[in-house]
Design a protein around this motif. Structure first.
Motif, PDB file in Angstrom:
ATOM      1  N   GLY A  50       0.791  -1.227   0.000  1.00  0.00           N
ATOM      2  CA  GLY A  50       0.000   0.000   0.000  1.00  0.00           C
ATOM      3  C   GLY A  50       0.825   1.280   0.000  1.00  0.00           C
ATOM      4  N   ILE A  51       2.091   1.203  -0.434  1.00  0.00           N
ATOM      5  CA  ILE A  51       2.949   2.393  -0.439  1.00  0.00           C
ATOM      6  C   ILE A  51       2.613   3.245  -1.654  1.00  0.00           C
ATOM      7  CG2 ILE A  51       5.328   3.237  -0.553  1.00  0.00           C
ATOM      8  CD1 ILE A  51       6.202   0.594   0.724  1.00  0.00           C
ATOM      9  N   LYS A  52       2.282   4.509  -1.405  1.00  0.00           N
ATOM     10  CA  LYS A  52       1.961   5.418  -2.505  1.00  0.00           C
ATOM     11  C   LYS A  52       3.222   6.168  -2.903  1.00  0.00           C
ATOM     12  CE  LYS A  52      -1.257   8.969  -4.066  1.00  0.00           C
ATOM     13  NZ  LYS A  52      -2.423   9.816  -3.732  1.00  0.00           N
ATOM     14  N   PHE A  53       3.663   5.919  -4.122  1.00  0.00           N
ATOM     15  CA  PHE A  53       4.866   6.595  -4.632  1.00  0.00           C
ATOM     16  C   PHE A  53       4.567   7.063  -6.047  1.00  0.00           C
ATOM     17  CE2 PHE A  53       8.908   6.464  -7.007  1.00  0.00           C
ATOM     18  CZ  PHE A  53       9.653   7.341  -6.240  1.00  0.00           C
ATOM     19  N   ASP A  54       4.532   8.377  -6.249  1.00  0.00           N
ATOM     20  CA  ASP A  54       4.207   8.914  -7.570  1.00  0.00           C
ATOM     21  C   ASP A  54       5.163  10.025  -7.979  1.00  0.00           C
ATOM     22  OD1 ASP A  54       3.413  10.835  -5.800  1.00  0.00           O
ATOM     23  OD2 ASP A  54       1.306  10.883  -6.405  1.00  0.00           O
ATOM     24  N   SER A  55       6.377   9.985  -7.445  1.00  0.00           N
ATOM     25  CA  SER A  55       7.367  11.012  -7.774  1.00  0.00           C
ATOM     26  C   SER A  55       8.150  10.601  -9.021  1.00  0.00           C
ATOM     27  CB  SER A  55       8.331  11.216  -6.594  1.00  0.00           C
ATOM     28  OG  SER A  55       9.370  12.096  -6.965  1.00  0.00           O
ATOM     29  N   PHE A  56       7.761  11.168 -10.147  1.00  0.00           N
ATOM     30  CA  PHE A  56       8.491  10.863 -11.380  1.00  0.00           C
ATOM     31  C   PHE A  56       9.903  11.451 -11.350  1.00  0.00           C
ATOM     32  CE2 PHE A  56       4.027  10.563 -12.753  1.00  0.00           C
ATOM     33  CZ  PHE A  56       4.056   9.282 -13.274  1.00  0.00           C
ATOM     34  N   THR A  57      10.055  12.580 -10.679  1.00  0.00           N
ATOM     35  CA  THR A  57      11.387  13.181 -10.549  1.00  0.00           C
ATOM     36  C   THR A  57      12.310  12.270  -9.747  1.00  0.00           C
ATOM     37  OG1 THR A  57      10.414  15.393 -10.619  1.00  0.00           O
ATOM     38  CG2 THR A  57      12.656  15.199  -9.772  1.00  0.00           C
ATOM     39  N   GLY A  58      11.787  11.747  -8.636  1.00  0.00           N
ATOM     40  CA  GLY A  58      12.583  10.843  -7.809  1.00  0.00           C
ATOM     41  C   GLY A  58      12.926   9.559  -8.546  1.00  0.00           C
ATOM     42  N   ALA A  59      11.959   9.023  -9.287  1.00  0.00           N
ATOM     43  CA  ALA A  59      12.200   7.800 -10.053  1.00  0.00           C
ATOM     44  C   ALA A  59      13.245   8.025 -11.134  1.00  0.00           C
ATOM     45  CB  ALA A  59      10.902   7.297 -10.682  1.00  0.00           C
ATOM     46  N   THR A  60      13.179   9.192 -11.782  1.00  0.00           N
ATOM     47  CA  THR A  60      14.168   9.516 -12.805  1.00  0.00           C
ATOM     48  C   THR A  60      15.556   9.634 -12.197  1.00  0.00           C
ATOM     49  OG1 THR A  60      12.508  10.703 -14.098  1.00  0.00           O
ATOM     50  CG2 THR A  60      14.813  11.172 -14.592  1.00  0.00           C
ATOM     51  N   LEU A  61      15.651  10.286 -11.050  1.00  0.00           N
ATOM     52  CA  LEU A  61      16.935  10.444 -10.365  1.00  0.00           C
ATOM     53  C   LEU A  61      17.549   9.089 -10.027  1.00  0.00           C
ATOM     54  CD1 LEU A  61      19.049  12.235  -8.908  1.00  0.00           C
ATOM     55  CD2 LEU A  61      17.574  12.139  -6.879  1.00  0.00           C
ATOM     56  N   VAL A  62      16.726   8.211  -9.426  1.00  0.00           N
ATOM     57  CA  VAL A  62      17.219   6.881  -9.046  1.00  0.00           C
ATOM     58  C   VAL A  62      17.624   6.079 -10.284  1.00  0.00           C
ATOM     59  CG1 VAL A  62      16.532   4.662  -8.049  1.00  0.00           C
ATOM     60  CG2 VAL A  62      15.918   6.794  -6.895  1.00  0.00           C
ATOM     61  N   SER A  63      16.805   6.137 -11.323  1.00  0.00           N
ATOM     62  CA  SER A  63      17.067   5.354 -12.529  1.00  0.00           C
ATOM     63  C   SER A  63      18.341   5.814 -13.228  1.00  0.00           C
ATOM     64  CB  SER A  63      15.881   5.459 -13.498  1.00  0.00           C
ATOM     65  OG  SER A  63      14.720   4.935 -12.918  1.00  0.00           O
TER      66      SER A  63
END
Length: 581
Positions: A50-63
């Motif tokens: 049930g973790i809500k994660f919708d940060s596209f900026t954060g996902a881009t940074l990690v990727s």
């Protein structure tokens, strides 16, 4: 503070579960990357966590960070010989191959999805390139010994094709959002800038970093940190100047990895762990980011698009790119099939969302579904199709383990271990007898291990099945030395693959034809086998290269460390495998 600790707990738990899930994934024959992706989806908004994660900026940074680490590690393990074997075809695949794949898939997607042609091409550009993380991971852990030219072509393509994919995605987003400012000339200038600066930054920084590693004394654990931080520095600086950071960090890794010394040996072990951590984190985050219900809604369309990509667009791109490099039909088919998609398409799919492109969520969900299907279908069948298309070389005798003891910055002693197989020369032989041949005269027994304990070697000691013998031995002698410890099964596999007859490399084609009653073209009859193979395959032949004359298959069997052919195998092939030259 409690929120921070909860965050640490969740991150650590997800990584822990991902690693455990990778064992189940391996047993089921699924790519490990799917395990990381699956754990992320299960922990996500619509999963058990049930973790809500919708940060596209954060996902881009990690990727981006993770991909830089993965490419750096891939470069560290890429030998210069790989470039000699497959640079030209891989470069064509990484440029024209991406363009051709995007063009064919884009036209299909435009009509199939009923969208504007620019959006159709953008969707194709997002999934148009193969993924380095997926290719490096799945090929190197496939459990089969692939034909070296095929593996080199696939790995180099995945390491080199990111600039073209990023260029096409960037250009198409610009064409959609700012059509007046986008021209073919600006796109060409961007491509030259990306490739040129990527190559320049990668080669120069790699040379400088290799020079520093050879001269700066550090604690062993700091060398890997130095290389990882320098790699990320190269990645960032190259991107700032408008070059391809992915290409730069990969080439920097190649330069460092091929400048072998005591420092680089410390780096490889640590970087392997960092690369796995990067892959696990990246796919976990991407799994958290996606909304499964939305992906499921687009799944029927994604299945059709993925099928068209795998069965039509990718094969057409491969055929038009490298048919001219003397690849056989089976080799072209296998390279077409191993067009793995991974984190790069999902990362590229975030760009339209962040740029405000209309219908960008459709592109993201379709791209994610295509990646999932690629890993599930293509990733799980890599070993199967490798065997089906005869891309697998027979297992060869090799050391069980290799350890290097560095005595100085550029001086090392290599210790290699060998396990005694049943019916081998080593079984019932004295350990010292293995080094009697002149080519092994520099070898020295270091230890004999039996049932986990050190055996004191005396005059009457005989090695037994499953004993492990450690020798101080030059690294290049390891494979030929291992033949004495191999059992009959490996010999039977080699005979089945290469044939019953061993032919010397300097034998004339005409003489071989006369000895075996063959008919060969007059233009090759006067050439040696080596000359005939080099003329056909280029200056860097590899084990498994084959030519057929009058129904008889001649195969490169053995090469030395300088890629000089030492022997050929000769056998009558099956009718369906015969390809006339």
């Amino acid at each position: 503070m409690d929120q921070l600790n909860i965050l640490f707990f969740v991150m650590a738990l997800l990584l822990f579960l991902s690693v455990l899930a990778s064992r189940l994934s391996a047993r089921l024959g699924m790519p490990l990357l799917l395990a990381f992706l699956g754990v992320g989806m299960l922990a996500g908004e619509e999963g058990l966590g049930g973790i809500k994660f919708d940060s596209f900026t954060g996902a881009t940074l990690v990727s981006q960070l993770a991909l830089a680490v993965i490419l750096l590690d891939g470069g560290l393990r890429t030998q210069f010989s790989t470039f000699r074997i497959a640079l030209k075809p891989a470069a064509v695949l990484a440029t024209w191959g991406v363009v051709a794949s995007v063009a064919v898939l884009g036209i299909f997607a435009t009509f199939f999805l009923g969208v504007d042609w620019k959006l159709g091409l953008l969707m194709a550009a997002i999934v148009g390139s193969t993924d380095a993380a997926a290719v490096f991971s799945l090929l190197r852990n496939s459990g089969v010994r692939l034909h070296q030219r095929i593996q080199a072509s696939l790995e180099l393509e995945s390491g080199l094709n990111d600039p073209m994919a990023i260029l096409l995605v960037t250009m198409l987003i610009s064409l959609i959002m700012q059509p007046q400012e986008t021209t073919a000339l600006s796109a060409l200038a961007m491509l030259v800038q990306q490739l040129g600066l990527g190559v320049l930054f990668g080669l120069v920084s790699g040379k400088i970093l290799a020079w520093l590693l050879a001269r700066i004394p550090l604690a062993e654990g700091l060398y890997a940190i130095l290389v990882a931080s320098a790699g990320l520095l190269v990645f960032a600086v190259c991107n700032i100047f408008g070059g391809s950071g992915f290409l730069a960090v990969y080439l920097a890794g190649v330069m460092v990895g091929n400048a072998r010394n005591s420092s680089t040996e410390h780096v490889l072990t640590v970087m392997d762990g960092l690369a796995w951590l990067a892959q696990a984190t990246m796919f976990l985050v991407l799994g958290l980011l996606v909304t499964p219900s939305q992906v499921w809604e687009t799944m029927p369309s994604a299945v059709v698009i993925a099928a068209f990509l795998m069965l039509v667009a990718r094969p057409l791109a491969v055929y038009t790119s490298i048919k001219w490099f003397r690849y056989s039909r089976k080799e072209l088919a296998y390279i077409s099939w191993v067009g793995l998609r991974g984190a790069v398409p999902v990362t590229l799919a975030i760009m339209p969302l962040m740029s405000g492109v209309p219908n960008a969520s459709l592109l993201f969900n379709v791209a994610f579904a295509v990646v999932f299907l690629s890993l599930l279908i293509q990733g799980t069948t890599i070993p199967f199709f490798a065997r089906k298309l005869d891309m697998v070389l027979p297992e060869k005798p090799e050391p069980l383990d290799i350890r290097e003891v560095w005595l100085a910055k550029k001086l090392s002693v290599t210790m290699q271990s060998f396990q005694v197989a049943a019916d081998s020369q080593a079984e019932h032989a004295h350990p010292y007898a293995m080094t009697r041949e002149p080519k092994f005269r520099n070898g020295r027994l270091f230890a004999l291990i039996r049932n986990g304990e050190n055996v004191r070697v005396g005059m009457n000691t005989q090695m037994q099945q499953n004993d492990i013998a450690w020798y101080v031995l030059p690294e290049e002698a390891g494979e030929s030395f291992a033949e004495q410890f191999a059992g009959g099964e490996l010999s039977r596999q080699e005979q089945e693959f290469y044939g019953e007859f061993v032919v010397k490399p300097d034998a004339k084609v005409g003489d071989v034809a006369f000895a075996y009653g063959l008919q060969v073209p007059e233009e090759v009859a006067g050439k040696t086998l080596v000359d005939a193979f080099r003329e056909y395959f280029g200056d860097v032949p590899v084990a498994g290269d084959k030519l057929y004359w009058d129904g008889v298959c001649v195969t490169v069997r053995e090469l030395d460390e300088k890629s000089n052919i030492q022997s050929f195998g000769l056998k009558m092939p099956k009718k369906e495998d015969t390809e006339k030259v």
